[in-house]
Design an enzyme around this catalytic site. Structure first.
Site, PDB file in Angstrom:
ATOM      1  N   SER A 126       0.774  -1.204  -0.042  1.00 42.26           N
ATOM      2  CA  SER A 126      -0.073  -0.217   0.125  1.00 42.26           C
ATOM      3  C   SER A 126       1.032   1.233  -0.036  1.00 42.26           C
ATOM      4  O   SER A 126       1.894   1.368   0.513  1.00 42.26           O
ATOM      5  CB  SER A 126      -0.693   0.106   1.107  1.00 42.26           C
ATOM      6  OG  SER A 126      -1.325   1.281   1.369  1.00 42.26           O
ATOM      7  N   TYR A 152      -2.256  -1.068  10.791  1.00 46.66           N
ATOM      8  CA  TYR A 152      -2.329  -1.518   9.839  1.00 46.66           C
ATOM      9  C   TYR A 152      -0.885  -1.173   8.471  1.00 46.66           C
ATOM     10  O   TYR A 152      -0.484  -2.038   8.044  1.00 46.66           O
ATOM     11  CB  TYR A 152      -3.769  -1.198   9.039  1.00 46.66           C
ATOM     12  CG  TYR A 152      -3.784  -1.374   7.526  1.00 46.66           C
ATOM     13  CD1 TYR A 152      -4.134  -2.609   7.025  1.00 46.66           C
ATOM     14  CD2 TYR A 152      -3.541  -0.462   6.506  1.00 46.66           C
ATOM     15  CE1 TYR A 152      -3.921  -2.692   5.612  1.00 46.66           C
ATOM     16  CE2 TYR A 152      -3.598  -0.507   5.348  1.00 46.66           C
ATOM     17  CZ  TYR A 152      -4.029  -1.691   4.619  1.00 46.66           C
ATOM     18  OH  TYR A 152      -4.033  -2.007   3.567  1.00 46.66           O
ATOM     19  N   LYS A 156       2.123  -3.512   6.507  1.00 41.05           N
ATOM     20  CA  LYS A 156       2.395  -3.601   5.187  1.00 41.05           C
ATOM     21  C   LYS A 156       3.838  -3.466   5.009  1.00 41.05           C
ATOM     22  O   LYS A 156       4.477  -3.926   4.367  1.00 41.05           O
ATOM     23  CB  LYS A 156       1.800  -2.643   4.477  1.00 41.05           C
ATOM     24  CG  LYS A 156       0.222  -2.900   4.348  1.00 41.05           C
ATOM     25  CD  LYS A 156      -0.135  -4.014   3.533  1.00 41.05           C
ATOM     26  CE  LYS A 156      -1.565  -4.365   3.368  1.00 41.05           C
ATOM     27  NZ  LYS A 156      -1.808  -5.717   2.792  1.00 41.05           N
TER      28      LYS A 156
HETATM   29  P1  NAD Z   1     -11.001  -7.079   1.343  1.00 44.02           P
HETATM   30  O1  NAD Z   1     -11.120  -7.068   2.630  1.00 44.02           O
HETATM   31  O2  NAD Z   1     -12.230  -6.928   0.233  1.00 44.02           O
HETATM   32  O3  NAD Z   1     -10.184  -8.472   0.630  1.00 44.02           O
HETATM   33  C1  NAD Z   1      -9.484  -9.474   1.853  1.00 44.02           C
HETATM   34  C2  NAD Z   1      -9.643 -10.538   1.729  1.00 44.02           C
HETATM   35  O4  NAD Z   1      -8.759 -11.334   2.686  1.00 44.02           O
HETATM   36  C3  NAD Z   1     -11.282 -10.877   2.369  1.00 44.02           C
HETATM   37  O5  NAD Z   1     -11.966 -11.480   1.306  1.00 44.02           O
HETATM   38  C4  NAD Z   1     -11.070 -11.356   3.512  1.00 44.02           C
HETATM   39  O6  NAD Z   1     -12.261 -12.268   3.952  1.00 44.02           O
HETATM   40  C5  NAD Z   1      -9.750 -12.091   3.340  1.00 44.02           C
HETATM   41  N1  NAD Z   1      -8.993 -12.645   4.742  1.00 44.02           N
HETATM   42  C6  NAD Z   1      -8.461 -11.532   5.403  1.00 44.02           C
HETATM   43  N2  NAD Z   1      -7.642 -12.338   6.598  1.00 44.02           N
HETATM   44  C7  NAD Z   1      -7.881 -13.480   6.208  1.00 44.02           C
HETATM   45  C8  NAD Z   1      -7.056 -14.825   6.698  1.00 44.02           C
HETATM   46  N3  NAD Z   1      -6.522 -14.617   7.737  1.00 44.02           N
HETATM   47  N4  NAD Z   1      -7.036 -15.782   5.841  1.00 44.02           N
HETATM   48  C9  NAD Z   1      -7.705 -16.041   4.997  1.00 44.02           C
HETATM   49  N5  NAD Z   1      -8.408 -14.930   4.133  1.00 44.02           N
HETATM   50  C10 NAD Z   1      -8.467 -13.725   4.768  1.00 44.02           C
HETATM   51  O7  NAD Z   1      -9.790  -6.151   0.843  1.00 44.02           O
HETATM   52  P2  NAD Z   1      -9.440  -5.562  -0.547  1.00 44.02           P
HETATM   53  O8  NAD Z   1      -9.661  -4.034  -0.649  1.00 44.02           O
HETATM   54  O9  NAD Z   1      -9.798  -6.367  -1.630  1.00 44.02           O
HETATM   55  O10 NAD Z   1      -7.955  -5.602  -0.273  1.00 44.02           O
HETATM   56  C11 NAD Z   1      -7.052  -6.495  -0.533  1.00 44.02           C
HETATM   57  C12 NAD Z   1      -5.534  -6.545  -0.387  1.00 44.02           C
HETATM   58  O11 NAD Z   1      -5.170  -5.207  -0.601  1.00 44.02           O
HETATM   59  C13 NAD Z   1      -5.473  -6.380   1.407  1.00 44.02           C
HETATM   60  O12 NAD Z   1      -4.095  -6.873   1.877  1.00 44.02           O
HETATM   61  C14 NAD Z   1      -5.339  -4.694   1.484  1.00 44.02           C
HETATM   62  O13 NAD Z   1      -4.328  -4.583   2.699  1.00 44.02           O
HETATM   63  C15 NAD Z   1      -4.641  -4.242   0.238  1.00 44.02           C
HETATM   64  N6  NAD Z   1      -4.756  -2.950   0.064  1.00 44.02           N
HETATM   65  C16 NAD Z   1      -6.298  -2.727  -0.015  1.00 44.02           C
HETATM   66  C17 NAD Z   1      -6.510  -0.957  -0.358  1.00 44.02           C
HETATM   67  C18 NAD Z   1      -7.796  -0.635  -0.470  1.00 44.02           C
HETATM   68  O14 NAD Z   1      -7.902   0.577  -0.274  1.00 44.02           O
HETATM   69  N7  NAD Z   1      -9.040  -1.353  -0.627  1.00 44.02           N
HETATM   70  C19 NAD Z   1      -5.075  -0.192  -0.543  1.00 44.02           C
HETATM   71  C20 NAD Z   1      -4.074  -0.690  -0.444  1.00 44.02           C
HETATM   72  C21 NAD Z   1      -3.677  -2.022  -0.219  1.00 44.02           C
HETATM   73  N1  UFG Z   2     -12.959  10.638   3.645  1.00 46.56           N
HETATM   74  C1  UFG Z   2     -14.054  11.382   4.115  1.00 46.56           C
HETATM   75  N2  UFG Z   2     -15.092  10.852   4.520  1.00 46.56           N
HETATM   76  C2  UFG Z   2     -15.193   9.825   4.911  1.00 46.56           C
HETATM   77  C3  UFG Z   2     -14.286   8.707   4.574  1.00 46.56           C
HETATM   78  C4  UFG Z   2     -12.936   9.180   3.913  1.00 46.56           C
HETATM   79  O1  UFG Z   2     -13.921  12.696   3.629  1.00 46.56           O
HETATM   80  O2  UFG Z   2     -16.364   9.178   5.438  1.00 46.56           O
HETATM   81  C5  UFG Z   2     -11.855  11.087   2.945  1.00 46.56           C
HETATM   82  C6  UFG Z   2     -10.464  11.046   3.647  1.00 46.56           C
HETATM   83  O3  UFG Z   2     -10.395  12.054   4.647  1.00 46.56           O
HETATM   84  C7  UFG Z   2      -9.530  10.941   2.559  1.00 46.56           C
HETATM   85  C8  UFG Z   2     -10.180  10.493   1.441  1.00 46.56           C
HETATM   86  O4  UFG Z   2     -11.625  10.514   1.580  1.00 46.56           O
HETATM   87  O5  UFG Z   2      -8.979  12.167   2.341  1.00 46.56           O
HETATM   88  C9  UFG Z   2      -9.966   8.883   0.969  1.00 46.56           C
HETATM   89  O6  UFG Z   2     -10.027   8.339   2.196  1.00 46.56           O
HETATM   90  P1  UFG Z   2     -10.084   6.734   2.610  1.00 46.56           P
HETATM   91  O7  UFG Z   2     -10.258   6.362   3.882  1.00 46.56           O
HETATM   92  O8  UFG Z   2     -10.817   6.094   1.516  1.00 46.56           O
HETATM   93  O9  UFG Z   2      -8.582   6.356   1.872  1.00 46.56           O
HETATM   94  P2  UFG Z   2      -7.113   6.796   2.710  1.00 46.56           P
HETATM   95  O10 UFG Z   2      -6.405   7.558   1.643  1.00 46.56           O
HETATM   96  O11 UFG Z   2      -7.289   7.383   3.956  1.00 46.56           O
HETATM   97  O12 UFG Z   2      -6.425   5.385   2.743  1.00 46.56           O
HETATM   98  C10 UFG Z   2      -6.609   4.314   1.953  1.00 46.56           C
HETATM   99  C11 UFG Z   2      -6.167   3.065   2.877  1.00 46.56           C
HETATM  100  C12 UFG Z   2      -4.917   3.259   3.371  1.00 46.56           C
HETATM  101  C13 UFG Z   2      -3.875   3.008   2.052  1.00 46.56           C
HETATM  102  C14 UFG Z   2      -4.306   4.350   1.407  1.00 46.56           C
HETATM  103  C15 UFG Z   2      -3.417   4.376  -0.009  1.00 46.56           C
HETATM  104  O13 UFG Z   2      -7.401   3.060   3.876  1.00 46.56           O
HETATM  105  O14 UFG Z   2      -4.645   1.928   4.093  1.00 46.56           O
HETATM  106  O15 UFG Z   2      -5.737   4.415   0.991  1.00 46.56           O
HETATM  107  O16 UFG Z   2      -3.577   3.001  -0.259  1.00 46.56           O
HETATM  108  F1  UFG Z   2      -2.702   3.257   2.550  1.00 46.56           F
END
Ligand code: NAD
Ligand code: UFG
Length: 341
Positions: A126, A152, A156
């Site tokens: 991330s 969190y 990562k």
């Molecule tokens: P998500 O929660 O939709 O998917 C993650 C999946 O992992 C879920 O289906 C959950 O049930 C499963 N899981 C969690 N712990 C587990 C375990 N111990 N064993 C087996 N399964 C398990 O999340 P996502 O948005 O698809 O994110 C996927 C990956 O990308 C994550 O590692 C997340 O940290 C990373 N990531 C997400 C974002 C974002 O904003 N969505 C940004 C950066 C990185």
């Molecule tokens: N925001 C609002 N209202 C809300 C939720 C979010 O104004 O109810 C704003 C936040 O302040 C931020 C933007 O929308 O400015 C995006 O917020 P998110 O929570 O969707 O995402 P972040 O950028 O805070 O962080 C996400 C993940 C992090 C990851 C990052 C980059 O949660 O783990 O994206 O990958 F690191």
């Protein structure tokens, strides 16, 4: 070459979109997920889109014996590792759960891979690993791990370091650390999208719940940031573009560690996201200005040049595409729930 891939977290948001791309490209995909944050019905949706239902293991990465059995059953070529907990706020309240699940789970996974001679892994990292930098345009060469805002983010960072150490110990390992920026949008079919269990904390899932009335209003966290309209700016990437980044990475894996940002390179503000959603839906999105959220940075975005040059990958979809596909997913979910009543 074997085309068998294990996708951990493959029923989740980003995982399910990547599974679709993998199947469409001819890979044999198996999914491992404990369904903590996803639904089993995703498998049928994947089958509707691709014509193939992937083999599914309802399993937890913390369960070593089951992992061993899964790797015994099939000789995988590679692993794409999405599984993990990702709620930033929750990670502050329950740090040990995050360390146990994300780091413990990953260590078990790498151990199982080593024991069964599987040496290729793509990891969902991330932009959070960059922490606070002097420039808001993040480049892969910047130092990571400094001033990370929450446990969190630290999971990562630690997992990135663990995977680097794994490569040092075994130079045959092929590791890719993909640093995602802010994934949004849904599959253009409307069949897959972001549908977290419980209360969401990311912007788009909240926007979606406001639009269908499950949440009354969106709180915009601060409009006094040093940006043009005062709201925070992020690099929002369409989840299908992100999924395709994994395909490009698979074609370029080689021994050692490769690190890539996956983002568009173009930030948008919270107000711009609201306007784009309103334009796509034709309706006002109820919102109000709230206090700043602790830990939010004013702005950051990806420098995506390395992925473009080395992987031949760049984003193709826009914020408007993401809003259109999100609305299609919402409409599909609404029809599904009406037909179940
Ligand atoms: P998500 O929660 O939709 O998917 C993650 C999946 O992992 C879920 O289906 C959950 O049930 C499963 N899981 C969690 N712990 C587990 C375990 N111990 N064993 C087996 N399964 C398990 O999340 P996502 O948005 O698809 O994110 C996927 C990956 O990308 C994550 O590692 C997340 O940290 C990373 N990531 C997400 C974002 C974002 O904003 N969505 C940004 C950066 C990185
Ligand atoms: N925001 C609002 N209202 C809300 C939720 C979010 O104004 O109810 C704003 C936040 O302040 C931020 C933007 O929308 O400015 C995006 O917020 P998110 O929570 O969707 O995402 P972040 O950028 O805070 O962080 C996400 C993940 C992090 C990851 C990052 C980059 O949660 O783990 O994206 O990958 F690191």
């Amino acid at each position: 070459m074997s085309r068998k891939i294990l996708v951990t977290g493959g029923t989740g948001y980003i995982g399910s979109h990547t599974v679709v791309e993998l199947i469409n490209a001819g890979y044999e995909v198996e999914i491992l997920d404990n369904l903590f944050n996803s639904k089993i019905t995703v498998l049928n949706r994947i089958a509707q889109i691709t014509g193939k239902k992937p083999k599914f293991y309802e399993a937890d990465l913390r369960d070593k014996a089951t992992l061993d059995k899964i790797f015994n059953d099939t000789q995988y070529d590679s692993v794409i590792h999405f599984a993990g907990l990702k709620a930033v706020g929750e990670s502050v309240e329950k740090p040990l759960e995050y360390y146990e699940n994300n780091i413990g789970g990953t260590v078990n996974l790498i151990e199982a891979m080593r024991a069964h001679g599987v040496k290729k892994i793509i990891f969902s990292s991330s932009a959070t690993v960059y922490g606070v930098q002097e420039s808001p345009e993040y480049v892969e060469t910047m130092t990571t791990g400094g001033q990370l805002a929450n446990p969190y983010g630290r999971t990562k960072y630690f997992i990135e370091e663990i995977l680097k150490d794994t490569c040092t110990a075994d130079p045959e390992f092929q590791v890719a650390l993909l640093r995602y920026f802010n994934p949004i949008g849904a599959h253009p079919s409307g069949l897959l999208g972001e549908d977290p269990n419980g209360i969401p904390n990311n912007l788009m899932p909240i926007v979606m719940r406001v639009s269908d009335g499950r949440i009354e209003k969106l709180a915009v966290y601060g409009d006094d940031y040093p940006t043009a309209d005062g709201t925070c700016r992020r690099d929002y990437i369409h989840v299908v573009d992100l999924a395709k980044g994994h395909m490009a990475m698979l074609d370029h894996l080689k021994p050692g560690v490769a690190i890539f940002n996956l983002g568009t390179g173009q930030p948008n503000s919270v107000k711009e996201i609201i306007s784009a959603f309103e334009k796509a839906s034709g309706k006002a999105l109820p919102h109000y200005i709230a206090d700043r959220r602790a830990g939010d940075l004013p702005e950051f975005w990806a420098n995506p040049t390395k992925a473009k040059v080395e992987l031949g990958w760049q984003t193709e979809l826009t914020i408007d595409d993401a809003m259109r596909d999100t609305l299609k997913f919402l409409e599909h979910e609404k029809q599904q729930s009406l037909s179940q009543k």
